[in-house]
Scaffold this motif. Structure first.
Motif, short mmCIF file in Angstrom:
data_model
loop_
_atom_site.label_atom_id
_atom_site.label_comp_id
_atom_site.label_asym_id
_atom_site.label_seq_id
_atom_site.Cartn_x
_atom_site.Cartn_y
_atom_site.Cartn_z
N ILE A 1 0.87 -1.17 0.00
CA ILE A 1 0.00 0.00 0.00
C ILE A 1 0.91 1.22 0.00
CG2 ILE A 1 -1.77 1.29 1.25
CD1 ILE A 1 -2.50 -1.39 2.65
N ALA A 2 0.69 2.11 -0.94
CA ALA A 2 1.45 3.36 -0.99
C ALA A 2 0.55 4.50 -0.55
CB ALA A 2 1.95 3.62 -2.40
N THR A 3 1.03 5.32 0.37
CA THR A 3 0.31 6.51 0.80
C THR A 3 1.25 7.71 0.66
OG1 THR A 3 1.01 6.55 3.13
CG2 THR A 3 -0.85 5.10 2.55
N PRO A 4 0.71 8.92 0.68
CA PRO A 4 1.61 10.08 0.76
C PRO A 4 2.53 9.93 1.97
CG PRO A 4 -0.61 10.78 0.26
CD PRO A 4 -0.70 9.32 0.59
N ALA A 5 3.64 10.62 1.96
CA ALA A 5 4.65 10.46 3.01
C ALA A 5 4.09 10.65 4.41
CB ALA A 5 5.80 11.43 2.77
N ASP A 6 3.15 11.58 4.57
CA ASP A 6 2.58 11.83 5.91
C ASP A 6 1.37 10.97 6.22
OD1 ASP A 6 0.96 13.04 4.06
OD2 ASP A 6 0.74 14.93 5.14
#
Length: 260
Positions: free
Chosen positions: A122-127
């Motif tokens: 799962i990729a999310t924005p850095a924050d």
């Protein structure tokens, strides 16, 4: 006056001879007697962009006068282009199913070879604004989730993983390759996307990657093959040999791919 005409005529013949001689030095890109650089055309899954670009430079450095031209994209779209007659030397797919489209059309020379495996993250924005911790969080209707289209290998893998977890997701968009899905996250247009672990690693600090156990149910094998109508069959085989070599394997594992 006669001398002037003769001089002019001789000069004109010299110009014609020079032009005719110059035509023989214009290469057609096919590596024939024209002296032009040979070009190896490689169609490869979008998730191979970084590794294959690096291997292409290695191949060119060891083959003076040879250029490697890549077309990266969704494996299903690349397979369709090949079956429609695109002149291609090597095809590297993100799944056996898309490679089968090409083998079924009798366009592969020999048997495809699996050279790496890849799994989803799962990729999310850095924050991680959506506070995603696992696959089940993606069912939250408040989250903007992006998936690959089902006909694309990363989309087919996502469908398997979500099915294994019993999770239903309503994506805000379906992308035609894994890079498109990841871009939605890096641009802040999505809270999460299911992409390959290698793409998350390549993106570095731009994204946050989250492992989940169901990814083991949807690991993709990557096959590679030379094509039966390859314009540069000998060079095509040499490029495949580089990918399968210890040097090629080192580049692939460093990027996060798994051995088959």
């Amino acid at each position: 006056m006669l001398l002037k005409r003769l001089t002019t005529g001789i000069a004109g013949l010299a110009l014609l001879a020079t032009a005719a001689g110059g035509c023989g030095d214009i290469g057609d890109g096919s590596g024939g007697s024209g002296g032009g650089a040979k070009t190896v055309t490689v169609f490869a899954a979008a998730s191979l962009t970084g590794t294959f670009t690096a291997l292409g430079k290695t191949f060119e450095s060891s083959h003076p006068g040879v250029k490697v031209r890549f077309n990266f994209g969704g494996s299903s779209a690349l397979a369709q282009q090949i079956t429609q007659g695109a002149p291609v030397d090597v095809f590297a797919s993100a799944s056996p199913a898309t490679m089968k489209t090409v083998t079924a059309a009798n366009l592969v020379d020999g048997q495809p070879q699996t050279f790496v495996r890849n799994r989803l993250q799962i990729a999310t924005p850095a924050d991680n604004p959506g506070k995603v911790t696992g696959l089940k969080d993606l069912s939250d209707s408040e989250l903007k989730v992006v998936l690959c289209a089902e006909q694309v290998p990363c989309g087919a893998a996502a469908k398997k993983a979500l099915g294994a977890a019993g999770v239903t997701v309503k994506p805000v968009s379906l992308e035609q390759d894994v890079k498109g899905a990841l871009n939605k996250v890096t641009l802040g247009e999505a809270d999460a996307a299911l992409v390959y672990r290698t793409d998350v690693k390549d993106a570095g600090a731009k994204v946050h990657g989250i492992d989940f156990p169901e990814s083991a149910q949807a690991i993709n094998d990557y096959p590679i093959a030379t094509l039966s109508k390859a314009p540069q069959p000998a060079l095509a085989k040499e490029f495949v040999q580089l990918v399968l070599s210890p040097q090629g394997k080192s580049v692939m594992t460093a990027a996060g791919f798994e051995a088959p």
